[in-house]
Design an enzyme around this catalytic site. Structure first.
Site, mmCIF file in Angstrom:
data_model
loop_
_atom_site.group_PDB
_atom_site.id
_atom_site.type_symbol
_atom_site.label_atom_id
_atom_site.label_comp_id
_atom_site.label_asym_id
_atom_site.label_seq_id
_atom_site.Cartn_x
_atom_site.Cartn_y
_atom_site.Cartn_z
ATOM 1 N N ASP A 134 -5.668 -2.981 -3.350
ATOM 2 C CA ASP A 134 -7.137 -3.413 -3.553
ATOM 3 C C ASP A 134 -7.008 -4.544 -4.877
ATOM 4 O O ASP A 134 -7.636 -5.542 -4.809
ATOM 5 C CB ASP A 134 -8.194 -2.430 -3.824
ATOM 6 N N GLU A 136 -6.147 -7.572 5.267
ATOM 7 C CA GLU A 136 -5.568 -8.556 4.354
ATOM 8 C C GLU A 136 -5.555 -9.941 4.685
ATOM 9 O O GLU A 136 -4.834 -10.801 4.295
ATOM 10 C CB GLU A 136 -3.876 -8.419 3.964
ATOM 11 N N ASN A 145 0.733 -1.176 0.004
ATOM 12 C CA ASN A 145 -0.042 -0.008 0.039
ATOM 13 C C ASN A 145 0.793 1.079 -0.030
ATOM 14 O O ASN A 145 0.573 2.313 -0.724
ATOM 15 C CB ASN A 145 -0.935 -0.013 1.325
#
Length: 572
Positions: A447, A473, A438
């Site tokens: 995503d 996650e 991220n």
């Protein structure tokens, strides 16, 4: 559909051919009721010069005793004896004086010696002598109740032809009524199961159509229990017509959902419904002389409502509603005949055979198509409900089950373990270094990695397995019927599938791997919470050992008591 239409047209054309195969052409004349005349003077022909040509509408509009005469245009050429037949009547009393015969024959709407299986709205007068061209047959017509929309039909034919046509008429009327009433009862039964008010509206529309057809054909008052409505007379036709139009407008609004598609038209439907209510309230109150004005106003309202209903169906169809398409097709078929019949009444013209007999048949076909439309709407509602349930159970990003749903699946598997001792295993999966993904590539790339990881995990699982996103996650897999070794092998396949190749996201190749913790209940009866905790502990062990690997939790040597098994049921 084209073959069915041709068959209906053929039936509609053949029925009147049978009725009129042996009929005699004649002219109908009327003596003004204002003329003071004795029966003897009329029958002697002293007032023949005062009779004027008319049609059977005058019989329908009677408000006082009136003299008529039938003038044959040719001699009777058939060997069988002739009869004078009056159809579509129930509220007139006729006294017939055939030819020069001084003996009068008076027949009402019901004849004790007439076969009970034939139409009650039929009068048959046996003629003593064969009619001759120019020799009049006189009859005195008296009103026997309120005026009715039914226009009497006169004919001179053989008794066999009259009975055959009447039998066809009754079969069609009662068959149509039975079919429509059956559809209405089916709608009520479906409503009892689904509690969807749309089915009650459908039943109301179809039932009103059935009673309206029975009344128009003159057989409604012959149905069991309908004798109590005899005092209402011809107004029953107007009552059922208005009630059917009101229910149809309400049904159209709900079926097409016109309030969402066209709010202005929906407000017009609200005004139309109140207009129908006003007409219905006026039917029993208006005096007999004012009924035809009220009927004309009611028919104009029905015609306006027909246009609005068709517009609603068209708009619903254009908006993509399959149910509206069924509705539009059915309504076009049925209301086409209704519109034509109403126009025929307003213009004072004779309804043709196709229009007369096609009208009830179109109602049956339209009722069936409306039922199909309702079934399709129920199918759409069921699909929408199923989709809503699926969305409520799944994670919007990955398509896997959400946390609550995966825990419910685990709970169900634990209950099955209690009942059948079938082993259950849990895989706790965590994507390695996901925060780094991220931070380095952005949340959109993260995503994409989550979606791809869910896809790769699902490709390894069996049909009986369940995959859910536990949070962030983290994923949870429930393996029913899989003991420790089998669960470990599946976990290794998942790990390999996730790390097989980089994820292509936002024109970037992002390496991806996961760590998996495995816990199994094959030898114990731990609660679901304990099973997840053990798998989570194994997961942390895999991470400590370097990530991108599988770790198995050791099997517990304890056998949980029944109380702990029961605790697992409450996890949802």
């Amino acid at each position: 559909m084209s073959r069915l239409f041709r068959l209906l047209c053929l039936v509609c054309l053949l029925c009147p051919v049978v009725a009129g195969a042996a009929s005699l052409a004649f002219g109908l004349e009327r003596l003004s009721p204002d003329h003071a005349a004795s029966d003897a003077a009329v029958r002697a022909g002293a007032l023949d010069d005062r009779f004027v040509p008319t049609d059977t509408t005058a019989l329908r509009d009677l408000d006082r005793p009136t003299w008529f005469r039938i003038v044959p245009l040719q001699d009777w050429q058939i060997d069988a004896p002739p009869v004078l037949v009056v159809r579509q009547t129930r509220f007139q009393v006729l006294t017939v004086y055939p030819g020069n015969d001084v003996a009068a024959t008076t027949l009402g709407a019901l004849r004790a010696d007439y076969p009970a299986h034939l139409s009650r709205g039929l009068m048959i007068f046996p003629l003593a002598a064969a009619p001759r061209a120019g020799v009049p047959i006189y009859f005195l017509a008296e009103p026997g109740g309120d005026p009715t929309q039914m226009r009497p039909v006169l004919s001179i034919e053989t008794r066999d032809a009259a009975e055959a046509a009447s039998l066809t008429h009754v079969r069609l009327a009662i068959g149509t009524f039975g079919a429509l009433l059956t559809l209405a009862l089916c709608g009520v039964c479906v409503w009892l199961m689904l509690r969807e008010s749309l089915f009650l509206l459908f039943s109301s529309v179809v039932a009103c159509q059935g009673f309206y057809v029975a009344m128009v054909f003159g057989e409604g008052l012959s149905l069991p229990g309908m004798e109590v409505l005899l005092p209402v007379g011809g107004r029953l036709v107007n009552l059922f017509a208005g009630l059917g139009a009101l229910c149809a407008a309400m049904f159209a609004r709900r079926m097409v959902d016109i309030g969402r598609i066209a709010p202005r038209l929906d407000r017009g439907f609200a005004v139309l419904q109140w207009a129908y209510v006003a007409v219905l309230c006026a039917v029993p109150l208006v005096p007999a002389k004012g009924m035809f004005v009220l009927v004309a106003l009611g028919n104009l309202t029905v015609m306006a409502g027909t246009v609005m209903v068709l517009a609603a169906g068209f708009l619903g169809w254009r908006s993509g509603s399959r149910a509206a398409a069924f509705f539009l097709l059915a309504w076009m078929m049925m209301q086409g005949f209704t519109f034509a019949r109403t126009a025929s009444f307003l213009l004072g013209t004779e309804a043709g055979p196709l229009l007369y007999y096609g009208f009830p048949l179109s109602m049956v076909v339209a009722g069936v198509m409306l039922a199909l439309g309702l079934a399709d709407r129920v199918r759409e509602m069921r699909l929408a409900l199923r989709e809503a349930q699926r969305r409520a159970q799944t994670d919007a990003l990955t398509g896997a089950l959400n946390r609550r749903s995966i825990l419910e699946r685990l709970d169900a598997a634990r209950i099955a373990f209690r009942d059948t001792s079938e082993p259950v295993s849990v895989l706790f999966i965590d994507l390695d270094h996901f925060k780094r993904i991220n931070d380095s590539h952005g949340h959109l790339a993260g995503d994409a990695c989550l979606r791809e990881a869910s896809k790769r995990i699902g490709s390894v699982l069996r049909r009986t397995d369940a995959l859910g996103r536990y949070g962030g996650e983290e994923f949870l897999v429930v393996l029913q019927g899989a003991a420790g070794p089998v669960a470990g092998a599946i976990a290794e396949q998942i790990r390999a599938a996730v790390a097989a190749e980089p994820v292509q996201a936002l024109h970037q190749a992002i390496p991806l791997s996961c760590s998996v913790g495995v816990a199994s209940s094959s030898g114990d009866a731990l609660s679901a919470e304990d099973l997840i905790a053990r798998a989570d502990a194994a997961l942390y062990a895999a991470k400590r050992e370097g990530r991108n690997r599988v770790a198995l939790a050791p099997l517990s040597s304890l056998v949980a008591p029944p109380m702990l098994v029961a605790e697992g049921k409450s996890l949802a």
